[in-house]
Design an enzyme around this catalytic site. Structure first.
Site, short mmCIF file in Angstrom:
data_model
loop_
_atom_site.label_atom_id
_atom_site.label_comp_id
_atom_site.label_asym_id
_atom_site.label_seq_id
_atom_site.Cartn_x
_atom_site.Cartn_y
_atom_site.Cartn_z
N GLY A 1 0.91 -1.22 0.13
CA GLY A 1 0.00 -0.03 0.11
C GLY A 1 0.87 1.19 -0.02
O GLY A 1 2.23 1.30 0.27
N CYS B 1 5.49 -6.18 1.77
CA CYS B 1 5.57 -4.66 1.73
C CYS B 1 5.07 -3.78 2.68
O CYS B 1 5.44 -4.26 4.00
CB CYS B 1 5.41 -3.95 0.37
SG CYS B 1 6.30 -2.35 -0.09
N TYR B 2 4.25 -2.95 2.59
CA TYR B 2 3.44 -2.26 3.67
C TYR B 2 2.84 -3.45 4.60
O TYR B 2 2.98 -3.15 5.95
CB TYR B 2 2.36 -1.57 2.98
CG TYR B 2 1.57 -0.89 4.21
CD1 TYR B 2 1.63 0.44 4.72
CD2 TYR B 2 0.45 -1.56 4.71
CE1 TYR B 2 0.96 0.86 5.73
CE2 TYR B 2 -0.47 -0.88 5.65
CZ TYR B 2 -0.24 0.24 6.37
OH TYR B 2 -0.95 1.00 7.28
N HIS C 1 7.99 -7.51 -3.95
CA HIS C 1 6.70 -7.68 -4.34
C HIS C 1 6.55 -9.01 -5.08
O HIS C 1 7.10 -9.14 -6.64
CB HIS C 1 5.93 -6.62 -5.28
CG HIS C 1 5.45 -5.57 -4.57
ND1 HIS C 1 4.26 -5.40 -4.05
CD2 HIS C 1 6.18 -4.41 -4.37
CE1 HIS C 1 4.01 -4.28 -3.42
NE2 HIS C 1 5.17 -3.61 -3.40
N GLU D 1 4.63 -10.89 -6.38
CA GLU D 1 3.25 -10.90 -7.58
C GLU D 1 3.81 -10.47 -8.82
O GLU D 1 3.05 -10.91 -9.74
CB GLU D 1 2.08 -10.66 -6.83
CG GLU D 1 2.04 -8.92 -6.71
CD GLU D 1 2.50 -8.53 -5.48
OE1 GLU D 1 2.13 -7.35 -5.06
OE2 GLU D 1 3.43 -9.21 -4.92
N SER E 1 -26.57 -10.15 -22.89
CA SER E 1 -25.99 -9.25 -23.70
C SER E 1 -25.46 -9.57 -25.07
O SER E 1 -25.12 -8.69 -25.96
CB SER E 1 -25.01 -8.19 -22.80
OG SER E 1 -24.00 -9.12 -22.80
N GLY F 1 -22.54 -11.02 -25.07
CA GLY F 1 -21.11 -10.79 -24.66
C GLY F 1 -20.78 -12.22 -23.92
O GLY F 1 -21.72 -13.23 -23.65
N VAL F 2 -19.55 -12.33 -23.68
CA VAL F 2 -18.89 -13.78 -23.13
C VAL F 2 -19.66 -13.98 -21.64
O VAL F 2 -20.13 -15.10 -21.27
CB VAL F 2 -17.55 -13.58 -22.97
CG1 VAL F 2 -16.94 -14.83 -22.07
CG2 VAL F 2 -16.71 -13.69 -24.30
N ASP F 3 -19.60 -12.73 -21.04
CA ASP F 3 -20.01 -12.96 -19.52
C ASP F 3 -21.34 -13.44 -19.24
O ASP F 3 -21.72 -14.45 -18.28
CB ASP F 3 -19.53 -11.64 -18.59
CG ASP F 3 -18.45 -11.19 -18.91
OD1 ASP F 3 -17.46 -12.01 -19.16
OD2 ASP F 3 -18.16 -10.03 -18.83
N SER F 4 -22.39 -12.84 -19.74
CA SER F 4 -23.77 -13.17 -19.75
C SER F 4 -24.09 -14.34 -20.50
O SER F 4 -24.80 -15.25 -19.72
CB SER F 4 -24.62 -12.03 -20.13
OG SER F 4 -24.32 -11.71 -21.59
N LYS G 1 -11.85 -12.50 -16.25
CA LYS G 1 -12.30 -12.60 -17.29
C LYS G 1 -11.67 -14.12 -17.83
O LYS G 1 -12.76 -14.68 -18.61
CB LYS G 1 -11.85 -11.52 -18.21
CG LYS G 1 -12.65 -11.44 -19.60
CD LYS G 1 -13.87 -11.03 -19.46
CE LYS G 1 -14.59 -10.84 -20.78
NZ LYS G 1 -16.04 -10.16 -20.70
#
Length: 513
Positions: free
Chosen positions: A57, A84-85, A170, A172, A224, A226-229, A369
């Site tokens: 942070g 870190c923080y 870090h 990550e 919609s 799209g992929v998600d819906s 995603k």
């Protein structure tokens, strides 16, 4: 009821890298969630909690107003890793000494590793790590040992008795060469995680949870195209069958020929119980004279809900609304980033009206995603649907900067179709995460034939990304950009200039609004 999955909780103190921590953990096959640093202990200490990570942070633990978690975190009965923080916070609260450094350390650093370290086991010494800090630790708490150094800096510490660990760097980020190994040491050697969180297990768990949530009632899904819906709809259909009604709303904000294409594709290939609704007039009318992007999103979200509620009234009592909300939608819409601010509301999240007759079902809200795409392929959804570029819920309304009108929508639709067509023609479409055109509230002077013009400007945007949380601009070859520009200027009446957006996320977002 199935077994509660193992989980790692990440408490976020506002680091720009917090989502990367989650990505690395998910990649190791372990489920994790990001929660604000001040989340209540009751929601953190759930059954099968395997460990807690304190993120980095921008604050200093030496400041009186710096973010602090509930004190129970420091006495937790599960392993804790501070990054870190988070490491400085552990040292500060457990009796060590944190000092304000004379100079901020930012960038690559060489670490010398103590070979007895459990957290850094198997990491070659020296190794490269990514630093980003102002303060550092002068003295470690009692019971800890220094497990890595970078010059005079204490780069890692650990107490294997209390299972408390800290790294100043870090792990990550990709710049830390052994970062994934360090994270996996914490997950598997220290937290004893099984690493059994997979796409198949997610589908199995989700189907069970959806059945429990909806019961013997019916649900309506806002599709919609799209992929998600789409993935959300197929997943819920697997759980409740034809008790799911999918509604595809033509809100007048769709891409060129989108409504007809989606209706044909989804009925033919997915066998969904699908109803189409023409609501173009009500959406465009509601957006008249609206310039603010947040207001646009909220109006569109509210109108969607009203359409779904109207569709839900009839012989069948639909009590639930299925949405394809993803984890990044929640992260960016609701401030789960600790002290950071909301970036923008997602219409599935921040754009919902306060009064809503339908109960929400969001089976994908834990996923990024790329994980949704994996789930979709596992569910048997055709690859050409899964590989479609993301399209915002508010549609072209947030790709028109300023007021949304029928004329401006027509211009943008045609320009956007040209962008996509040329990328497909150049075999670049599947190499790009997302590409689209944006209509700007700017007019510029041009010359067409022998006449002076004063017309609209379109920006082309193309990015590559993994999950949409971060993104880099995609280097479309100049000759392809030239074709796109030439076609838009020549074929779309009202546009005389095309510019290319070369911004990355952060500091920009992918969409312009």
């Amino acid at each position: 009821m199935g077994e509660v999955r193992q989980s790692i909780i990440i408490l976020d103190f506002g680091s720009q890298y917090t989502q990367l921590i989650a990505r690395r953990i998910r990649e190791a096959g372990v489920y994790c969630e990001i929660l604000p640093f001040d989340h209540s202990p009751e929601s953190i200490y759930r059954k099968n909690l395997a460990g807690v990570i304190l993120s980095g942070g921008p604050d200093s633990v030496l400041a009186s107003d710096s973010p602090r978690p509930h004190t129970s975190i420091f006495n937790a009965q599960v392993p804790v890793l501070g990054i870190c923080y988070g490491m400085q916070l552990l040292a500060h609260k457990l009796g060590g000494c944190v000092r304000s450094a004379e100079a901020r350390e930012y960038g690559r650093a060489n670490l010398v590793i103590d070979p007895s370290s459990l957290l850094l086991k198997g990491v070659e010494s020296p190794t490269t790590a990514w630093m980003s800090h102002g303060d550092d630790i002068k003295e470690i708490p009692e019971g800890f040992q220094v497990s890595a150094t970078s010059g005079e800096i204490i780069a890692a510490m650990e107490d294997n008795q209390s299972h408390r660990y800290g790294v100043q760097f870090h792990p990550e980020v990709v710049h830390t060469s052994a970062g994934q190994s360090i994270i996996e040491n914490f997950l598997f050697k220290i937290c004893k995680c099984k690493g059994d969180w997979t796409v198949s297990s997610f589908i199995e768990d989700s189907v069970r949870e959806i059945k429990e949530q909806i019961g013997d009632r019916s649900a309506i899904c806002g599709l919609s195209g799209g992929v998600d819906s789409t993935v959300a709809a197929v997943l819920v259909q697997r759980a409740i069958g034809n008790r799911l009604l999918c509604v595809f709303v033509d809100n007048g904000l769709l891409r060129k020929s989108e409504f007809q294409r989606v209706m044909e594709t989804f009925k033919e290939h997915l066998g969904l119980n699908l109803s189409g609704v023409d609501a173009r007039e009500r959406f465009i009318s509601a957006l008249e004279n609206i310039l603010d992007p947040e207001e646009k999103r909220k109006i569109i979200g509210s109108e969607f809900i009203r359409v779904f509620e109207e569709q839900a009234k009839g012989e069948i009592n639909y009590e639930h609304l299925v949405q394809g909300t993803l984890y990044p939608d929640i992260i960016e819409s609701v401030s789960v980033k600790g002290p950071s601010v909301v970036i923008k509301s997602h219409h599935n999240v921040g754009g919902l009206p306060e009064r809503m007759d339908l109960k929400l079902v969001e089976p994908l809200k834990e996923l990024f995603k790329d994980e949704v795409r994996q789930v979709g392929l596992e569910l048997g959804i055709p690859k050409r649907i899964i590989e479609r570029h993301p399209f915002p819920g508010p549609g072209l309304a947030v790709r028109i900067i300023g007021e949304v009108t029928e004329g401006r929508l027509a211009m943008l639709r045609q320009a956007d179709a040209i962008v996509i067509a040329e990328l497909r023609e150049a075999d670049l479409y599947n190499s790009i995460w997302q590409a689209f055109a944006v209509l700007l509230p700017v007019q510029s002077v041009g010359v067409m034939g022998d006449e002076r013009t004063y017309e609209n400007v379109v920006a082309v945007r193309a990015v590559h990304s993994i999950d949409g949380m971060t993104a880099d601009w995609f280097p479309i070859p100049p000759e392809i950009l030239g074709k796109i520009s030439s076609r838009i200027v020549n074929e779309v009446k009202g546009i005389n200039r095309v510019v290319y957006d070369i911004s990355s996320k952060p500091p920009s977002t992918i969409e312009w609004e």
